[in-house]
Write a protein that holds these residues in place. Sequence first.
Motif, PDB file in Angstrom:
ATOM      1  N   MET A  75       0.826  -1.208   0.000  1.00 57.68           N
ATOM      2  CA  MET A  75       0.000   0.000   0.000  1.00 57.68           C
ATOM      3  C   MET A  75       0.864   1.263   0.000  1.00 57.68           C
ATOM      4  SD  MET A  75      -2.956   1.279  -0.174  1.00 57.68           S
ATOM      5  CE  MET A  75      -3.980  -0.171   0.097  1.00 57.68           C
ATOM      6  N   LYS A  76       1.903   1.277   0.831  1.00 55.64           N
ATOM      7  CA  LYS A  76       2.793   2.442   0.881  1.00 55.64           C
ATOM      8  C   LYS A  76       3.460   2.659  -0.474  1.00 55.64           C
ATOM      9  CE  LYS A  76       4.859   0.774   4.602  1.00 55.64           C
ATOM     10  NZ  LYS A  76       3.905  -0.215   5.138  1.00 55.64           N
ATOM     11  N   GLN A  77       3.846   1.574  -1.124  1.00 54.33           N
ATOM     12  CA  GLN A  77       4.439   1.663  -2.458  1.00 54.33           C
ATOM     13  C   GLN A  77       3.455   2.303  -3.441  1.00 54.33           C
ATOM     14  OE1 GLN A  77       7.484   0.558  -3.704  1.00 54.33           O
ATOM     15  NE2 GLN A  77       6.961   1.191  -5.784  1.00 54.33           N
ATOM     16  N   GLN A  78       2.210   1.857  -3.403  1.00 54.82           N
ATOM     17  CA  GLN A  78       1.198   2.393  -4.315  1.00 54.82           C
ATOM     18  C   GLN A  78       0.927   3.877  -4.046  1.00 54.82           C
ATOM     19  OE1 GLN A  78      -2.352  -0.188  -4.628  1.00 54.82           O
ATOM     20  NE2 GLN A  78      -1.105  -1.828  -3.799  1.00 54.82           N
ATOM     21  N   ILE A  79       0.909   4.265  -2.778  1.00 52.65           N
ATOM     22  CA  ILE A  79       0.676   5.670  -2.439  1.00 52.65           C
ATOM     23  C   ILE A  79       1.796   6.542  -2.978  1.00 52.65           C
ATOM     24  CG2 ILE A  79       0.557   7.325  -0.525  1.00 52.65           C
ATOM     25  CD1 ILE A  79      -0.934   5.161   1.066  1.00 52.65           C
ATOM     26  N   GLU A 118       3.783   5.894  -5.457  1.00 53.60           N
ATOM     27  CA  GLU A 118       3.696   5.929  -6.916  1.00 53.60           C
ATOM     28  C   GLU A 118       2.684   6.971  -7.380  1.00 53.60           C
ATOM     29  OE1 GLU A 118       2.845   1.941  -8.087  1.00 53.60           O
ATOM     30  OE2 GLU A 118       4.922   1.249  -7.874  1.00 53.60           O
ATOM     31  N   LYS A 119       1.544   7.073  -6.661  1.00 58.51           N
ATOM     32  CA  LYS A 119       0.538   8.078  -7.015  1.00 58.51           C
ATOM     33  C   LYS A 119       1.060   9.485  -6.742  1.00 58.51           C
ATOM     34  CE  LYS A 119      -2.872   5.818  -8.764  1.00 58.51           C
ATOM     35  NZ  LYS A 119      -3.277   6.078 -10.182  1.00 58.51           N
ATOM     36  N   ILE A 120       1.768   9.657  -5.636  1.00 56.37           N
ATOM     37  CA  ILE A 120       2.342  10.962  -5.324  1.00 56.37           C
ATOM     38  C   ILE A 120       3.300  11.400  -6.427  1.00 56.37           C
ATOM     39  CG2 ILE A 120       3.950  12.152  -3.769  1.00 56.37           C
ATOM     40  CD1 ILE A 120       2.619  10.591  -1.456  1.00 56.37           C
ATOM     41  N   GLU A 121       4.095  10.468  -6.916  1.00 52.17           N
ATOM     42  CA  GLU A 121       5.053  10.797  -7.969  1.00 52.17           C
ATOM     43  C   GLU A 121       4.365  11.092  -9.301  1.00 52.17           C
ATOM     44  OE1 GLU A 121       8.130   7.794  -8.139  1.00 52.17           O
ATOM     45  OE2 GLU A 121       9.267   8.897  -6.613  1.00 52.17           O
ATOM     46  N   LEU A 168       4.844   5.829   6.292  1.00 59.04           N
ATOM     47  CA  LEU A 168       5.010   6.122   4.870  1.00 59.04           C
ATOM     48  C   LEU A 168       6.395   6.716   4.619  1.00 59.04           C
ATOM     49  CD1 LEU A 168       3.559   6.258   2.057  1.00 59.04           C
ATOM     50  CD2 LEU A 168       2.951   8.621   2.651  1.00 59.04           C
ATOM     51  N   PHE A 169       6.817   7.635   5.491  1.00 55.72           N
ATOM     52  CA  PHE A 169       8.159   8.210   5.362  1.00 55.72           C
ATOM     53  C   PHE A 169       9.233   7.137   5.442  1.00 55.72           C
ATOM     54  CE2 PHE A 169      11.750   9.166   8.236  1.00 55.72           C
ATOM     55  CZ  PHE A 169      12.599   9.717   7.277  1.00 55.72           C
TER      56      PHE A 169
END
Length: 312
Positions: free
Chosen positions: A1-5, A7-10, A130-131
């Motif tokens: 989930m953190k990876q997906q978040i 990726e969306k931020i980027e 997340l950080f």
Amino acid sequence: MKQQIIEKIEQYDRIIILRHMRPDPDAYGSQVGLKELIQANYPNKEVYAAGQHDELLTYLATQDEVEEEQYKGALVIITDTGNTGRIDSPYYKQGDYIIKIDHHPDVDHYGDMRWVDTKSSSSSELIFRLFKYGEKNYNWTLPNEAARLIFAGIVGDTGRFVFPSATQFTFQVASELVSYDFDRTALFDAMYEVNRDVLHLQGYIFQNFTMFENGAAYIKITKELLREYDVTTEQTSQLVGSLGNVKGIKSWVIFVEEDKLIRVRLRSKGPVINTLAAEYRGGGHPLASGASVYSWEEADEVIERLKQLCDE
């Protein structure tokens, strides 16, 4: 989930971060802490923390003004908000993609992506997690201001690490955050100092609350009382935990009368109260919740239901 978040931020150049109405330190800590985190690691992105600013939280941060048009094509991240009715923006649905990051029970299953962990002490703790993922996999850094905000959010939602939600991991997070360069003493002073008018109202609460043999308790604060003590509705949030020090108390409710409704602030040392809050247009955590009623007769219903929960 953190990876997906991440990726969306980027993926997005404009990011708008929201939180719930009538914010508390965890709402600001997770929302503005995430804003500071993203800006530090992606300086070319537009990142906004939007919503109605609460003057009592100015020591933490203020809020950005975001126009309706700016939501179009933006990534919208909503922190610390369990249901859509409490999102502090009427425009959030106009975003291109919505991410929910929260630690409340997932009553309202909104958003295109959801990271909900009810075992987390706070939404601010989730932002720290997340950080840490970003640090390991994307070389993220955590600015001091983000560390201060995240720490404040954790402190606020754990009652200074007293509540059961403060886990071993929570203390590990706190120990890492205090290594950053911010004035912890000044932060605690800003969070917990209150003016004399509020303390005088607290004295009234201690002298006039009603407690039943089964450990249920309540106090009604009318508009007339607020005027008499020169205290705002927002300031009464500083007094919600006051009755928690009363010996033998199990659960309590503080009613605060506003112009069009009566605010219901519920706290507990054992009986689960978020189900009761849900019956009266509210919700929250099992031991800390809020709701709304529209008459003192309805408030009396809440008291009776609270007494039943304490009996059970």
